[in-house]
Design a protein around this motif. Structure first.
Motif, PDB file in Angstrom:
ATOM      1  N   ARG A 165       3.030  13.708  -1.762  1.00  0.00           N
ATOM      2  CA  ARG A 165       3.804  12.695  -0.996  1.00  0.00           C
ATOM      3  C   ARG A 165       5.297  12.828  -1.287  1.00  0.00           C
ATOM      4  O   ARG A 165       5.703  13.564  -2.208  1.00  0.00           O
ATOM      5  CB  ARG A 165       3.381  11.250  -1.750  1.00  0.00           C
ATOM      6  CG  ARG A 165       2.094  10.934  -1.614  1.00  0.00           C
ATOM      7  CD  ARG A 165       1.832   9.476  -1.767  1.00  0.00           C
ATOM      8  NE  ARG A 165       0.649   8.898  -1.180  1.00  0.00           N
ATOM      9  CZ  ARG A 165       0.286   8.711   0.027  1.00  0.00           C
ATOM     10  NH1 ARG A 165       0.736   9.273   0.888  1.00  0.00           N
ATOM     11  NH2 ARG A 165      -0.907   8.028   0.319  1.00  0.00           N
ATOM     12  N   TYR A 166       5.895  12.467  -0.002  1.00  0.00           N
ATOM     13  CA  TYR A 166       7.200  12.432   0.142  1.00  0.00           C
ATOM     14  C   TYR A 166       7.534  10.883   0.118  1.00  0.00           C
ATOM     15  O   TYR A 166       7.186  10.084   0.968  1.00  0.00           O
ATOM     16  CB  TYR A 166       8.020  13.070   1.142  1.00  0.00           C
ATOM     17  CG  TYR A 166       9.400  12.926   1.451  1.00  0.00           C
ATOM     18  CD1 TYR A 166       9.803  13.962   0.670  1.00  0.00           C
ATOM     19  CD2 TYR A 166       9.939  11.969   2.301  1.00  0.00           C
ATOM     20  CE1 TYR A 166      11.302  13.689   0.932  1.00  0.00           C
ATOM     21  CE2 TYR A 166      11.296  11.891   2.376  1.00  0.00           C
ATOM     22  CZ  TYR A 166      12.183  12.683   1.790  1.00  0.00           C
ATOM     23  OH  TYR A 166      13.455  12.650   1.666  1.00  0.00           O
ATOM     24  N   ARG A 167       8.316  10.442  -1.015  1.00  0.00           N
ATOM     25  CA  ARG A 167       8.338   9.095  -1.110  1.00  0.00           C
ATOM     26  C   ARG A 167       9.646   8.495  -0.571  1.00  0.00           C
ATOM     27  O   ARG A 167      10.939   9.352  -0.856  1.00  0.00           O
ATOM     28  CB  ARG A 167       8.391   8.594  -2.745  1.00  0.00           C
ATOM     29  CG  ARG A 167       7.016   8.748  -2.961  1.00  0.00           C
ATOM     30  CD  ARG A 167       6.698   8.593  -4.515  1.00  0.00           C
ATOM     31  NE  ARG A 167       5.454   8.624  -4.948  1.00  0.00           N
ATOM     32  CZ  ARG A 167       4.515   9.305  -5.111  1.00  0.00           C
ATOM     33  NH1 ARG A 167       4.945  10.484  -4.553  1.00  0.00           N
ATOM     34  NH2 ARG A 167       3.131   9.110  -5.480  1.00  0.00           N
ATOM     35  N   ASN A 186       0.958  14.826  -6.067  1.00  0.00           N
ATOM     36  CA  ASN A 186       0.436  14.166  -5.279  1.00  0.00           C
ATOM     37  C   ASN A 186       0.420  14.543  -3.909  1.00  0.00           C
ATOM     38  O   ASN A 186      -0.276  13.882  -3.000  1.00  0.00           O
ATOM     39  CB  ASN A 186       0.499  12.502  -5.439  1.00  0.00           C
ATOM     40  CG  ASN A 186       0.112  12.040  -6.969  1.00  0.00           C
ATOM     41  OD1 ASN A 186      -0.719  12.617  -7.576  1.00  0.00           O
ATOM     42  ND2 ASN A 186       1.076  11.119  -7.295  1.00  0.00           N
ATOM     43  N   ALA A 218       9.796  18.723  -0.600  1.00  0.00           N
ATOM     44  CA  ALA A 218       9.638  17.967  -1.447  1.00  0.00           C
ATOM     45  C   ALA A 218       8.163  17.505  -1.504  1.00  0.00           C
ATOM     46  O   ALA A 218       7.681  17.081  -2.718  1.00  0.00           O
ATOM     47  CB  ALA A 218      10.703  16.766  -1.464  1.00  0.00           C
ATOM     48  N   SER A 251       5.995   6.181   2.210  1.00  0.00           N
ATOM     49  CA  SER A 251       5.921   7.509   1.872  1.00  0.00           C
ATOM     50  C   SER A 251       5.073   8.339   3.103  1.00  0.00           C
ATOM     51  O   SER A 251       4.373   7.638   3.798  1.00  0.00           O
ATOM     52  CB  SER A 251       4.910   7.818   0.520  1.00  0.00           C
ATOM     53  OG  SER A 251       3.627   7.428   0.645  1.00  0.00           O
ATOM     54  N   ASP A 255       5.344  17.893  -4.719  1.00  0.00           N
ATOM     55  CA  ASP A 255       5.063  16.664  -5.277  1.00  0.00           C
ATOM     56  C   ASP A 255       3.437  16.938  -5.678  1.00  0.00           C
ATOM     57  O   ASP A 255       2.776  17.550  -4.906  1.00  0.00           O
ATOM     58  CB  ASP A 255       5.215  15.327  -4.424  1.00  0.00           C
ATOM     59  CG  ASP A 255       4.742  14.373  -5.084  1.00  0.00           C
ATOM     60  OD1 ASP A 255       5.587  14.172  -6.351  1.00  0.00           O
ATOM     61  OD2 ASP A 255       3.923  13.611  -4.860  1.00  0.00           O
TER      62      ASP A 255
END
Length: 166
Positions: free
Chosen positions: A115-117, A113, A107, A54, A111
């Motif tokens: 984060r981009y996963r 949190n 994105a 991530s 999110d």
């Protein structure tokens, strides 16, 4: 009269040699150092993203801060290639769909949190280049009296996500 003209020419030449050329050499060394430091920062960023799967908002903002401290006005491009498999007639093909910087950042900031996963097998790439001429480029133009390329700092790094164990 010839003596005064010669002294003026000699004075201009001395200023050029004693001030302008050393300034050009120092600015070229600073540019090379900045490029090496930017390369180290993007290697650290991508290796962290590959290991964790991530991109965190904090890591991205730290990368932007570090690059801006070294060389203001750089463009950062991120490309995430998401892999997916298609099975037809017993054959499996792997395809990639690309997400570019704007999509990745949208994105990530959307999110909860920050984060981009990504998933294992995805490909992540980052490139950084300056958008304005550096001091060394400007001085080089004066010496050569010619146009030179504005992009003198260009760094890129990439890798597969979660591929450290293989």
């Amino acid at each position: 009269m010839d003596d005064i003209f010669g002294r003026i020419v000699a004075g201009i030449f001395a200023v050029f040699v004693l001030i302008f050329l050393p300034l050009t050499v120092v600015s070229l060394k600073n540019e090379n150092t900045a490029q090496a430091c930017i390369q180290n920062e993007i290697v650290r960023f991508i290796d962290d993203a590959r290991a964790t799967g991530s991109i965190s908002k904090d890591a991205y903002e730290d990368l932007c801060y570090q690059i801006d401290m070294l060389q203001p006005l750089c463009e950062i491009k991120i490309i995430h290639s998401e892999s997916y498999e298609v099975t037809e007639n017993g054959f499996t093909d792997v395809y990639y769909y690309e997400y570019h910087t704007d999509e990745v950042l949208d994105a990530m900031y959307a999110d909860a949190n920050g984060r981009y996963r990504m998933k294992q097998g995805d490909f992540i790439e980052i490139s950084v280049h300056n958008t304005t001429p550096t001091l060394a480029t400007r001085l080089y133009r004066v010496i050569n009296m010619a146009y030179s390329n504005d992009t003198t700092i260009f760094c890129t790094y990439s890798g597969y996500v979660g591929n450290d164990a293989y």
